[in-house]
Design an enzyme around this catalytic site. Structure first.
Site, PDB file in Angstrom:
ATOM      1  NE  ARG A   3      47.367  32.553  16.741  1.00 33.37           N
ATOM      2  CZ  ARG A   3      48.017  32.637  17.916  1.00 33.37           C
ATOM      3  NH1 ARG A   3      47.404  32.352  19.036  1.00 33.37           N
ATOM      4  NH2 ARG A   3      49.273  33.026  17.956  1.00 33.37           N
TER       5      ARG A   3
ATOM      6  CG  HIS B 208      45.536  36.254  22.347  1.00 30.57           C
ATOM      7  ND1 HIS B 208      45.540  36.282  20.974  1.00 30.57           N
ATOM      8  CD2 HIS B 208      46.548  35.412  22.684  1.00 30.57           C
ATOM      9  CE1 HIS B 208      46.520  35.514  20.518  1.00 30.57           C
ATOM     10  NE2 HIS B 208      47.143  34.976  21.551  1.00 30.57           N
TER      11      HIS B 208
HETATM   12  P1  NDP Z   1      53.237  23.038  17.840  1.00 30.12           P
HETATM   13  O1  NDP Z   1      53.631  23.357  16.454  1.00 30.12           O
HETATM   14  O2  NDP Z   1      54.284  22.555  18.787  1.00 30.12           O
HETATM   15  O3  NDP Z   1      52.066  21.962  17.846  1.00 30.12           O
HETATM   16  C1  NDP Z   1      51.021  21.977  16.947  1.00 30.12           C
HETATM   17  C2  NDP Z   1      50.277  20.652  17.043  1.00 30.12           C
HETATM   18  O4  NDP Z   1      49.166  20.694  16.119  1.00 30.12           O
HETATM   19  C3  NDP Z   1      51.142  19.465  16.623  1.00 30.12           C
HETATM   20  O5  NDP Z   1      50.850  18.345  17.431  1.00 30.12           O
HETATM   21  C4  NDP Z   1      50.699  19.208  15.188  1.00 30.12           C
HETATM   22  O6  NDP Z   1      50.836  17.873  14.748  1.00 30.12           O
HETATM   23  C5  NDP Z   1      49.230  19.544  15.285  1.00 30.12           C
HETATM   24  N1  NDP Z   1      48.669  19.846  13.973  1.00 30.12           N
HETATM   25  C6  NDP Z   1      48.985  20.846  13.112  1.00 30.12           C
HETATM   26  N2  NDP Z   1      48.252  20.758  11.992  1.00 30.12           N
HETATM   27  C7  NDP Z   1      47.457  19.678  12.134  1.00 30.12           C
HETATM   28  C8  NDP Z   1      46.495  19.050  11.311  1.00 30.12           C
HETATM   29  N3  NDP Z   1      46.202  19.534  10.109  1.00 30.12           N
HETATM   30  N4  NDP Z   1      45.881  17.937  11.760  1.00 30.12           N
HETATM   31  C9  NDP Z   1      46.191  17.424  12.986  1.00 30.12           C
HETATM   32  N5  NDP Z   1      47.109  17.982  13.829  1.00 30.12           N
HETATM   33  C10 NDP Z   1      47.725  19.081  13.395  1.00 30.12           C
HETATM   34  O7  NDP Z   1      52.547  24.352  18.408  1.00 30.12           O
HETATM   35  P2  NDP Z   1      52.419  24.813  19.938  1.00 30.12           P
HETATM   36  O8  NDP Z   1      51.907  23.681  20.719  1.00 30.12           O
HETATM   37  O9  NDP Z   1      53.657  25.495  20.368  1.00 30.12           O
HETATM   38  O10 NDP Z   1      51.301  25.960  19.784  1.00 30.12           O
HETATM   39  C11 NDP Z   1      49.998  25.642  19.326  1.00 30.12           C
HETATM   40  C12 NDP Z   1      49.232  26.931  19.067  1.00 30.12           C
HETATM   41  O11 NDP Z   1      48.876  27.562  20.293  1.00 30.12           O
HETATM   42  C13 NDP Z   1      50.018  28.011  18.339  1.00 30.12           C
HETATM   43  O12 NDP Z   1      50.075  27.768  16.948  1.00 30.12           O
HETATM   44  C14 NDP Z   1      49.205  29.248  18.664  1.00 30.12           C
HETATM   45  O13 NDP Z   1      48.197  29.381  17.683  1.00 30.12           O
HETATM   46  C15 NDP Z   1      48.552  28.905  20.007  1.00 30.12           C
HETATM   47  N6  NDP Z   1      49.019  29.769  21.113  1.00 30.12           N
HETATM   48  C16 NDP Z   1      48.104  30.478  21.830  1.00 30.12           C
HETATM   49  C17 NDP Z   1      48.492  31.281  22.877  1.00 30.12           C
HETATM   50  C18 NDP Z   1      47.478  32.014  23.701  1.00 30.12           C
HETATM   51  O14 NDP Z   1      47.843  32.774  24.595  1.00 30.12           O
HETATM   52  N7  NDP Z   1      46.206  31.843  23.469  1.00 30.12           N
HETATM   53  C19 NDP Z   1      49.909  31.401  23.266  1.00 30.12           C
HETATM   54  C20 NDP Z   1      50.792  30.614  22.441  1.00 30.12           C
HETATM   55  C21 NDP Z   1      50.353  29.841  21.410  1.00 30.12           C
HETATM   56  P3  NDP Z   1      52.299  17.206  14.645  1.00 30.12           P
HETATM   57  O15 NDP Z   1      52.732  16.985  16.059  1.00 30.12           O
HETATM   58  O16 NDP Z   1      52.037  15.944  13.938  1.00 30.12           O
HETATM   59  O17 NDP Z   1      53.160  18.195  13.900  1.00 30.12           O
END
Ligand code: NDP
Length: 310
Positions: A225, A273
């Protein structure tokens, strides 16, 4: 009869109007699936942040909101939403993201630009890249998408590490967490991939301080993002050469304004995007699966933790 409202865009509707009823039927669910029904009748809402719904308070009998998007930052803090919120986790979304990230990592790794853009027709015999084992890739966010990328990149042979909020053990991937873990991960990332959700904790996580922790001439990919990056700090790091290049798919404002410095920067590639998209054929099945779970009293899959913000 289960009542499912479609609250996506017109374009989404053309795609999903057939696929979701078929997927529900395949799960044995008899449903009314429509874009228009009295709010108090709606039990499940298929939701897109680009769709028409902003105020959830008229939907008094909602059992769940099922997002077509993986990122939920536009809805997670909406005070009118009290029903469970599920985000999209879709095999097509995972595969697409892994392909986009691997492709752009390979561009950097192989130094493709030097050969594709070679205006002086230089014969650069010393430009053979190292093997992937010698290239360290760090992924911030080891969730559904981060792990899919880590697996594909590891399969190519890259030395992959990742960082998440909770501790993880993943075969072949060095896993870091916490503040110290972030510093260690950054210090060993020749290419850094941002796949964190946008939350209050992750906003501007890439700033002057964290950029300085990366090795000199590191590259950055941001398909996560836009607000993960403090743009003015990245521009300074690109200008100084500390960051050699950035490929950015997401931005604080989208579409990226025509006069934004990223467009013209020689060390920035902008993509609109498109890193990955929900794939309707597989996503419709995910929606139907969650409706089925709701109807049989099972816990929903991919439930958003409202306090954590993702
Ligand atoms: P998930 O919720 O499966 O994974 C998020 C990861 O980020 C997890 O490993 C989580 O840790 C980690 N995380 C969250 N907050 C923190 C923090 N404060 N410190 C450290 N680690 C953190 O999401 P997805 O993988 O499904 O998606 C990730 C992002 O990709 C989406 O939120 C979206 O913004 C983006 N996206 C972009 C697209 C594009 O076309 N550009 C398409 C789809 C998504 P933990 O495992 O411990 O919970």
């Amino acid at each position: 009869m289960t009542r499912v409202l479609f609250a996506g865009t017109d374009q989404n509707w053309q795609t999903y109007r057939r696929l979701i009823p078929e997927a529900l039927k395949a799960r044995g669910i008899t449903a009314e699936f429509s874009r228009d029904m009295p709010p108090e009748d709606v039990e499940y809402m298929v939701y897109s942040p680009m769709g028409p719904v902003r105020d959830f308070s008229p939907y008094t009998n909602l059992k769940a909101v099922l997002s077509l998007w993986a990122g939920v930052e536009k809805i997670v803090g909406n005070p009118s939403l009290t029903a469970p919120l599920c985000r999209m986790v879709d095999e097509g979304l995972r595969q697409g993201m892994a392909e986009w990230v691997s492709g752009h990592c390979l561009r950097y790794h192989l130094g493709m630009d030097a050969h594709i853009l070679n205006p002086d027709h230089l014969w650069q015999e010393d430009s053979a890249p190292p093997l992937a084992q010698k290239r360290r890739i760090g992924i911030l966010g080891l969730g559904e998408l981060g792990q899919a990328c880590a697996e594909m990149l590891g399969g190519i042979g890259f030395e992959v590490a990742g960082w998440s909020r909770s501790a993880k053990e993943l075969a072949g991937i060095r896993c870091f967490q916490g503040e110290d873990g972030l510093e260690s991960l950054l210090a060993r990332s020749d290419i850094l991939v941002l796949l964190l959700p946008q939350t209050s904790e992750t906003t501007h996580i890439i700033n002057a301080k964290t950029l300085a922790m990366l090795p000199a001439r590191a590259r950055i990919l941001n398909p996560g993002r836009g607000p993960l990056i403090k743009d003015e700090d990245l521009l300074l790091a690109l200008d100084s050469g500390h960051i050699a290049h950035a490929t950015l798919d997401v931005f604080a404002r989208e579409p990226l304004p025509a006069d934004h410095p990223y467009w013209a920067h020689p060390r920035v590639t902008v993509t609109p995007h498109i890193a990955s998209q929900t794939r309707p054929e597989t996503a419709a099945k995910v929606i139907a699966q969650n409706v089925a779970r709701g109807e049989s009293g099972e816990a929903f899959l991919y439930l958003v933790d409202r306090r954590a913000g993702y």
